[in-house]
Design a protein around this motif. Structure first.
Motif, PDB file in Angstrom:
ATOM      1  N   GLN A  73      12.836   2.982  -1.167  1.00  0.00           N
ATOM      2  CA  GLN A  73      11.915   4.045  -0.762  1.00  0.00           C
ATOM      3  C   GLN A  73      11.589   3.912   0.706  1.00  0.00           C
ATOM      4  OE1 GLN A  73       8.349   4.452  -2.909  1.00  0.00           O
ATOM      5  NE2 GLN A  73       9.363   4.704  -4.861  1.00  0.00           N
ATOM      6  N   PRO A  74      11.313   5.033   1.337  1.00  0.00           N
ATOM      7  CA  PRO A  74      10.940   4.948   2.746  1.00  0.00           C
ATOM      8  C   PRO A  74       9.664   4.133   2.923  1.00  0.00           C
ATOM      9  CG  PRO A  74      10.912   7.228   1.969  1.00  0.00           C
ATOM     10  CD  PRO A  74      11.374   6.396   0.839  1.00  0.00           C
ATOM     11  N   THR A  75       9.645   3.331   3.946  1.00  0.00           N
ATOM     12  CA  THR A  75       8.447   2.532   4.220  1.00  0.00           C
ATOM     13  C   THR A  75       7.881   2.933   5.576  1.00  0.00           C
ATOM     14  OG1 THR A  75       9.834   0.846   5.160  1.00  0.00           O
ATOM     15  CG2 THR A  75       9.162   0.533   2.886  1.00  0.00           C
ATOM     16  N   ALA A  76       6.680   2.508   5.806  1.00  0.00           N
ATOM     17  CA  ALA A  76       6.024   2.889   7.043  1.00  0.00           C
ATOM     18  C   ALA A  76       5.117   1.766   7.494  1.00  0.00           C
ATOM     19  CB  ALA A  76       5.218   4.163   6.835  1.00  0.00           C
ATOM     20  N   LYS A  77       4.655   1.852   8.720  1.00  0.00           N
ATOM     21  CA  LYS A  77       3.652   0.889   9.173  1.00  0.00           C
ATOM     22  C   LYS A  77       2.464   1.613   9.790  1.00  0.00           C
ATOM     23  CE  LYS A  77       5.405   0.076  13.796  1.00  0.00           C
ATOM     24  NZ  LYS A  77       6.060  -0.787  14.718  1.00  0.00           N
TER      25      LYS A  77
ATOM     26  N   GLY B 184       0.838  -1.186   0.000  1.00  0.00           N
ATOM     27  CA  GLY B 184       0.000   0.000   0.000  1.00  0.00           C
ATOM     28  C   GLY B 184       0.868   1.229   0.000  1.00  0.00           C
ATOM     29  N   SER B 185       0.262   2.356  -0.243  1.00  0.00           N
ATOM     30  CA  SER B 185       1.039   3.581  -0.163  1.00  0.00           C
ATOM     31  C   SER B 185       0.177   4.639   0.491  1.00  0.00           C
ATOM     32  CB  SER B 185       1.453   4.031  -1.554  1.00  0.00           C
ATOM     33  OG  SER B 185       0.313   4.348  -2.300  1.00  0.00           O
ATOM     34  N   ILE B 186       0.839   5.628   1.011  1.00  0.00           N
ATOM     35  CA  ILE B 186       0.103   6.691   1.687  1.00  0.00           C
ATOM     36  C   ILE B 186       0.816   7.997   1.415  1.00  0.00           C
ATOM     37  CG2 ILE B 186       1.325   6.160   3.839  1.00  0.00           C
ATOM     38  CD1 ILE B 186      -1.153   7.106   5.313  1.00  0.00           C
ATOM     39  N   ARG B 187       0.027   8.991   1.024  1.00  0.00           N
ATOM     40  CA  ARG B 187       0.600  10.328   0.820  1.00  0.00           C
ATOM     41  C   ARG B 187       0.393  11.116   2.081  1.00  0.00           C
ATOM     42  NH1 ARG B 187       2.493  12.520  -3.488  1.00  0.00           N
ATOM     43  NH2 ARG B 187       2.332  11.359  -5.428  1.00  0.00           N
ATOM     44  N   VAL B 188       1.455  11.678   2.610  1.00  0.00           N
ATOM     45  CA  VAL B 188       1.308  12.497   3.803  1.00  0.00           C
ATOM     46  C   VAL B 188       1.869  13.880   3.484  1.00  0.00           C
ATOM     47  CG1 VAL B 188       1.427  10.563   5.377  1.00  0.00           C
ATOM     48  CG2 VAL B 188       3.516  11.719   4.739  1.00  0.00           C
TER      49      VAL B 188
ATOM     50  N   PRO C 274       7.166  14.782  -0.007  1.00  0.00           N
ATOM     51  CA  PRO C 274       6.671  14.971  -1.379  1.00  0.00           C
ATOM     52  C   PRO C 274       6.246  13.656  -2.022  1.00  0.00           C
ATOM     53  CG  PRO C 274       9.059  15.234  -1.281  1.00  0.00           C
ATOM     54  CD  PRO C 274       8.590  15.094   0.110  1.00  0.00           C
ATOM     55  N   LYS C 275       6.915  12.557  -1.652  1.00  0.00           N
ATOM     56  CA  LYS C 275       6.575  11.281  -2.286  1.00  0.00           C
ATOM     57  C   LYS C 275       5.782  10.405  -1.327  1.00  0.00           C
ATOM     58  CE  LYS C 275       8.992   9.131  -5.894  1.00  0.00           C
ATOM     59  NZ  LYS C 275      10.116   8.405  -6.427  1.00  0.00           N
ATOM     60  N   ALA C 276       5.035   9.500  -1.889  1.00  0.00           N
ATOM     61  CA  ALA C 276       4.221   8.638  -1.049  1.00  0.00           C
ATOM     62  C   ALA C 276       5.113   7.680  -0.252  1.00  0.00           C
ATOM     63  CB  ALA C 276       3.248   7.855  -1.900  1.00  0.00           C
ATOM     64  N   LEU C 277       4.657   7.293   0.936  1.00  0.00           N
ATOM     65  CA  LEU C 277       5.359   6.291   1.729  1.00  0.00           C
ATOM     66  C   LEU C 277       4.810   4.922   1.374  1.00  0.00           C
ATOM     67  CD1 LEU C 277       5.170   7.971   5.231  1.00  0.00           C
ATOM     68  CD2 LEU C 277       7.210   7.703   3.842  1.00  0.00           C
TER      69      LEU C 277
END
Lengths: 988, 277
Positions: free
Chosen positions: A378-382, A287-291, A295-298
């Motif tokens: 790319q940076p990832t997140a949880k 999945g991706s998330i724009r915050v 500038p780029k989605a996580l």
């Protein structure tokens, strides 16, 4: 010194005044104690038609009108309550099973208590709104009883009592009062209906029993109904989970969510980020998330990190440490392929991350680490918490393989998986007693909950739409999936139509109020040009030479705002629908047929009201002057694009109408050139048309759309009209004009495409401005392959932002720009029959030219913003629904046929590639395992976009390559849709 | 959290259980401060205010330029032949939920001061007291909507208590409408006496009338509302003012009765027509 103190008893009103005291916390975290007065009274009616007392004291509004009584005098009964019954559900009943109450077969005569309504509003606004609309529907007989304001049923909170306990007590008290009240005040010789409390709270039920109040649990009640078996499925299972077992903490598969306050603090301090969670269409575990912070989605990878978020939810994420950063997957992972053999019942037995998922992940890691260039990670997140779920009702079908044998026979409740049509939604676990009936049907389900201990979300069945692959079921599924309002117009809307119906005519008498400030343009040679079979004709055109050598050009738009007055029921309905939705075989109208296809439609040979934009233009298409007026016109002819084209091309036709069209055509070409010079983009999307057999309306063939000069003729003048109107209404209403903008796409959107073009073709894509982009797109040509340019345009289109409606006060002027059209300012004005935005623009323009007064709803900014938000969503959904409908019919048209076609590789993964077939406008994934019997070995060169296979089949596939594919139809097991299946025949 | 004002249509009940034409409970007392020339305490629902009147007296030394820094001055200056009405409103920080401190120069307070001063200057017989000043101090202890109306009513009571001659009672109340401006609902009911929540969500106005008549002495409308609804709102408001007058009249009479019974005042000739039972 006089004392201000007074005893409560001395006040005669004291017994009737109470206070409501509660504590609330504000957004900024402050805690406030609120004290509100409550005036208790005895004139709140019970609203039962049986009651003879309440009627005399019933309240009247300021104009002396009485609210009619709601509850029936002979309510339906059940086995347990043969005398009939009124239902009093508690909050939980509505929260868990609103679908039940909306059923047509049962649940009539329901008393909704004020306390329940209040609690429901606090817990879920959508459910509250659904309940409100139920109370407004006349045939369901839902009555809101304000128990907190009635002296007898008001319950003060006791010392040490929790709010919930007090509310439960209030519900029981109200049930008790209703019983006694009806027994006392009913007419003679009539049975008193039982008052039945519905609750799922065991404690509450027990206390009710002690107090002698009729009460049952939802499930027990539903069982006594006639079609109880079916309705039982609509009660979510989670409610009885507390009885089954308390799960041990070790069983939890997912990490726990943070508390709301922890998330809020985190977001405030920029340690956590909030945004909308999106699932990749190709990989359900990514999945991706724009915050706003980046500038780029996580990226969010893997089940555990996604942590029960579903596509569209508003979530809070935490960025993972750098060593866990990854590249976006180059692999296609489909849920069904990997979790195929899971058992819906045995949840806990297997590991949380299944073996296969693990393997897929391993390969991923291997690939990432073998990379020399680390910069790509790319940076990832949880996900650490969900602020707001965006769950809706989902259309899907039951996964055949998840059905156990025994389920097919008995009426035992059974767990099955439902696979939603939307691939981004995970499988939903459903408990149902009617597996055998629902197999092979399209069904509507909702998600109820997703526990930490369960791998898949659990939901309940709402209703069945019909057999898979039948036209009716599939169309309805489509409409539901895209949230299109397709129900027939209610009576209140139809009441707003002109009384004359189809006989309505433009009044002959010029003194008629309809003629006020209207210009008579009936003598102009006006004609309309539209697609074949178009019934809702929005626009018509005319031109004529002026004595000074210039031309007068007029665009005449149907005057819908004359018929749809702001604020009435029809306007409200249209603003909700937002747009007309065109499916292959069906049109879902925004306005009732009478208006759309007759009274508003600018049909030929009859007089119609119109809103006209008239320019004076020089022969080189420079505008000398423009004016706007309401008018009456009489169209001379309704051409189709093809007819008009033939007429223009046929030089023997020299009548005035044809010459005028030629003038228009000439001017439109000059206008178009000007637009292109200014940097307008000509983008592309694969467009096809499904040909239907005229009688059975079965699809027989698929054709790509042909472009004619006359199409761009109409288009150019519509663009011109829209731009002129946009300027005018913005001038008149700088803060509240309704406009349309198209943001410049962020450069990063084009990164992939630019890199691909550079690597594969050595072409540069410059994206500094729309002009630069247009020019560089023009340079993207391949001599050998004419379609290459179109392919690049299609791919570039997908990098764009989508255009949106907005209210001019919300953006600064430079942001108004329409990137694609290279216009400073733009709006929609030319299709008021099928778009609500245009109708708003009409009203604003009418006010701007002082034709009518400004209506408050067209100048209240808050309201306009809400309208814009809604029509943006509706517009997008309408497009998606239209495309999905074409995809479905393309599948149907190809049914049983197999053809070989040329296609192009437009996306490439390490285990497959996507091929676009221009002839059908379809794209499809070809997986490695589809290439040969045994899956061939493959080497994927991600930097050069080349996939080389070896072993069972040797191939070299690269991006933009032309390939030959065999196209057949196939029923997609995952989504239950019939779609195309492609097999690679050979590469060129 | 309770429901909002949009549920009115369901059962014709407002957020606090009232009907459209009902006032909140009004409780009032006069002569609460024995040392003052006139004083009063008034509650309209949870809006609680007290008022102290000093004067008519010799104007104190002026600070700053003419016009008076302390609140709105009604009538003419201290040098003229009419008495000057000086109103000073203090809104206690604890009076509303969010404990906002309002300073001396708060614009809304200043505006209320001048509205009040002008209204009272027109009703009090200021020409009887040349070269003097009437000081009216108002303290807001608790706010729950209809603040200006409560202040006017309290000031009227205190002026009566101070024995300042006036034409008649000035009584005020608020009126609103059951749906918002943007909803543009033709069938909206008018509402009487708005509380705080209604004031926040709905259009409303404050109206003050003179005595039993329909003569409007103050009218303040700060929200947007369709002109077609205004007439109904005004009618309901004026009607409300009459009800308020009845209540205030009872309070005054009860106090007078008490004073006669206690022997504080003689039963003079002017009081003959006063009911003593």
């Amino acid at each position: 010194m006089a004392s201000l103190k007074r005893s409560v008893e001395s006040d005669p009103l004291a017994a009737n005044i109470s206070n409501k005291i509660y504590v609330r916390s504000t957004k900024s975290g402050k805690v406030q104690k609120i004290v509100r007065e409550v005036y208790l009274r005895q004139d709140i009616p019970c609203s039962s038609k049986l009651c003879q007392r309440c009627f005399t004291t019933a309240p009247r509004d300021a104009s002396g009108k009485l609210i009619p009584f709601v509850l029936s005098d002979s309510p339906a009964g059940t086995k347990v309550f043969p005398q009939g019954h009124y239902l009093v559900p508690d909050t939980n009943a509505f929260l868990t099973a609103m679908d039940l109450f909306e059923q047509e077969s049962a649940f009539y005569d329901v008393i909704v208590l004020q306390i329940v309504l209040e609690e429901l509003r606090n817990r879920s606004l959508p459910l509250y709104n659904r309940l409100l609309s139920l109370t407004k529907s006349e045939d369901k007989r839902f009555y809101v009883f304000f128990n907190e304001f009635r002296l007898e049923t008001h319950v003060p909170r006791l010392d040490g009592e929790t709010v919930n306990d007090r509310n439960d007590r209030a519900v029981r008290k109200a049930v008790e009062w209703y019983g006694e009240h009806l027994a006392r005040s009913k007419g003679k010789g009539k049975d008193v209906p039982a008052i039945v409390m519905l609750s799922n709270d065991r404690d509450n039920l027990k206390k009710a029993k002690q107090e002698g109040v009729n009460a049952c649990s939802l499930a027990d009640y539903v069982k006594t109904l006639k079609d109880g078996e079916k309705l039982l499925d609509m009660i979510p299972e989670t409610q009885d989970s507390d009885q089954i077992k308390e799960k041990r903490p070790g069983d939890n598969l997912y990490p726990e969510y943070f508390s709301m306050s922890k998330m809020m603090t985190g977001v405030k301090n920029n340690l956590l980020h909030q945004g909308i969670f999106n699932v990749s269409p190709y990989n359900y575990l990514e999945g991706s998330i724009r915050v706003p912070a980046f500038p780029k989605a996580l990226l969010i990878l893997g089940r555990e990190n996604i942590n029960r978020a579903v596509d569209g939810d508003l979530v809070v994420v935490e960025v993972l440490p750098k060593d866990q950063w990854k590249e976006p997957s180059t692999q296609v992972i489909e849920e069904d392929a990997i979790t195929k053999n899971e058992n819906p019942d045995a949840e806990e037995s297997d590991d949380f991350v299944s073996e296969k998922e693990r393997k897929a992940l391993q390969e991923e890691v291997k690939r990432t680490q073998s990379k020399t260039t680390e910069g790509h990670a790319q940076p990832t997140a949880k996900v650490v918490g969900v602020i707001k779920r965006n769950w809706r009702q989902y259309v899907g079908h039951i996964d055949q393989s998840s059905v156990s044998q025994s389920a097919n026979q008995g009426k035992k409740q059974d767990s099955v998986f439902v696979i939603p049509m939307d691939k981004k939604i995970p499988k939903i676990r459903l408990r149902t007693r009617q597996v055998s009936e629902l197999l092979g049907k399209r069904i509507l389900v909702t998600i109820d909950a997703w526990d930490r201990s369960s791998r898949h979300p659990s939901g309940h069945f709402v209703r069945s739409l019909g057999e898979l692959e039948t036209k009716a079921a599939e169309t309805e599924a489509l409409l539901l999936e895209y949230d299109v309002q397709y129900r027939p117009f209610p009576k209140t809307v139809l009441d707003c139509l002109p009384k004359e119906g189809h006989d309505w005519k433009v009044p002959q008498n010029l003194e008629d109020p309809g003629w006020k400030d209207r210009q008579d343009l009936r003598d102009l040679l006006i004609c309309s040009i539209d697609p074949i079979g178009c019934q809702d004709i929005d626009d018509a055109l005319h031109s004529r030479p002026l004595p000074n050598g210039n031309f007068e050009v007029g665009v005449h738009i149907a005057d819908v705002s004359h018929f749809v007055r702001p604020g009435n029921a029809m306007d409200a309905e249209a603003s909700i629908r937002g747009t007309t939705v065109y499916l292959v075989d069906k049109r879902i109208d925004m306005l009732p047929m009478l208006l759309g296809t007759d009274l508003c439609s600018l049909k030929p040979y009859v007089e119609r009201y119109a809103f006209s934009v008239i320019w004076e233009m020089t022969p080189s298409a420079d505008i000398v002057g423009s004016r706007f007026t309401k008018s009456v016109i009489k169209s001379r002819e309704a051409f189709s694009y093809e007819q008009a084209q033939l007429r223009v091309d046929d030089s023997s036709q020299q009548d005035e109408l044809t010459t005028n069209i030629r003038i228009l055509l000439d001017l439109s070409k000059k206008l178009k050139q000007k637009r292109l010079d200014a940097g307008a983009l000509s983008l592309s999307s694969p467009e096809v048309k499904v040909q239907m057999e005229s009688e059975t309306s079965d699809p027989i063939d698929v054709k790509t759309k042909v472009h004619l000069d006359t199409m761009s003729l109409v288009e150019e003048f519509m663009l011109l009209a829209n731009t002129s109107v946009a300027r005018r209404i913005h001038e008149a209403f700088p803060q509240t004009a309704i406009l349309r903008r198209h943001g410049a796409p962020p450069k990063t959107n084009f990164d992939d495409l630019a890199n691909q073009l550079k690597v594969k073709r050595g072409l540069d894509l410059s994206v500094e401005s729309s002009r630069a982009l247009a020019d560089s797109l023009d340079r993207c040509v391949d001599e050998k392959e004419p379609f290459f340019n179109t392919l690049v345009r299609i791919m570039a289109t997908r990098c764009m932002m989508s255009a949106e409606y907005f209210c001019s006060g919300t953006q600064s002027y430079p942001e108004f720009r329409h990137y694609g059209l290279a216009s400073e300012i733009y709006t929609h004005f030319t299709s008021p029959i099928r778009r609500y935005a245009d109708l708003m623009a009409h009203r604003q323009l009418a006010a701007a030219i002082e034709y009518e007064a400004v209506h408050p709803s067209t100048r209240s900014r808050g309201k306009l913003e809400a309208v814009c938000k809604n029509i943006n969503v509706r517009h997008r959904n309408a497009q998606l629904a239209g495309r999905a409908s074409i995809a479905y019919y393309v599948g149907q048209a190809l049914r049983g046929k197999a053809t070989e076609e040329d296609g192009f590789v437009m996306k490439i993964f390490s285990n497959g590639f996507v091929v676009l077939v221009p002839k059908f406008g379809i794209e499809s994934l070809i997986r490695l395992r589809d290439l040969a019997e045994t899956e061939p070995q493959a080497e994927f060169d991600a930097e050069n976009y080349v996939l080389t296979t070896g072993g069972s089949r040797e191939l070299r596939v690269e991006l933009f390559q032309k390939v030959r594919v065999r196209v057949t139809d196939q029923k997609d097991e995952t989504t239950g849709k019939r779609g195309v299946k492609m097999e690679l025949v050979r590469t060129y | 959290m309770p429901l909002d004002t949009s549920t009115y249509g369901l059962a014709l009940l407002r957020v606090d259980g009232r009907r459209w034409n009902e006032l909140r409970r009004i409780h009032a007392q006069i002569r609460t401060q024995a040392a003052a020339d006139g004083s009063s305490y008034l509650e309209m629902g949870h809006t609680k205010v007290m008022c102290v009147v000093t004067g008519p007296s010799e104007p104190g030394p002026r600070r700053g330029a003419a016009g008076g820094a302390a609140g709105g001055g009604g009538g003419a200056g201290g040098q003229s032949k009419d008495a000057e009405v000086v109103v000073n409103i203090v809104i206690a920080g604890f009076s509303s939920v969010d404990r906002k401190r309002r300073g001396r120069g708060d614009k809304r307070t200043l505006e209320m001061q001048s509205t009040l001063a002008n209204t009272l200057a027109a009703t009090l017989h200021t020409h009887l007291f040349p070269h003097s000043q009437i000081n009216i101090s108002l303290h807001v202890l608790s706010q729950d909507g209809s603040l200006l109306a409560a202040l006017i009513n309290a000031a009227t009571l205190a002026c009566v208590d101070a024995g300042i001659p006036m034409t008649d009672y000035v009584t005020a109340c608020t009126a609103g409408s059951t749906s918002t401006y943007a909803a543009n609902d033709e069938g909206a009911d008018p509402l009487l006496d708005l509380n705080h929540q209604e004031e926040q969500e709905l259009p409303g106005l404050t109206v003050a009338t003179l005595g039993d008549s329909d003569r409007v002495v103050a009218l303040v409308c700060e929200s947007r509302v369709q002109i077609s609804r205004l007439e109904g709102m005004l009618a309901v408001g004026v009607d409300g003012c009459k009800q308020v007058r009845e209540i205030l009249d009872q309070v005054i009479k009860a106090q007078g009765q008490k004073m006669i019974l206690e022997g504080t005042v003689d039963k003079g000739t002017g009081l003959n027509d006063m009911d003593l039972d």
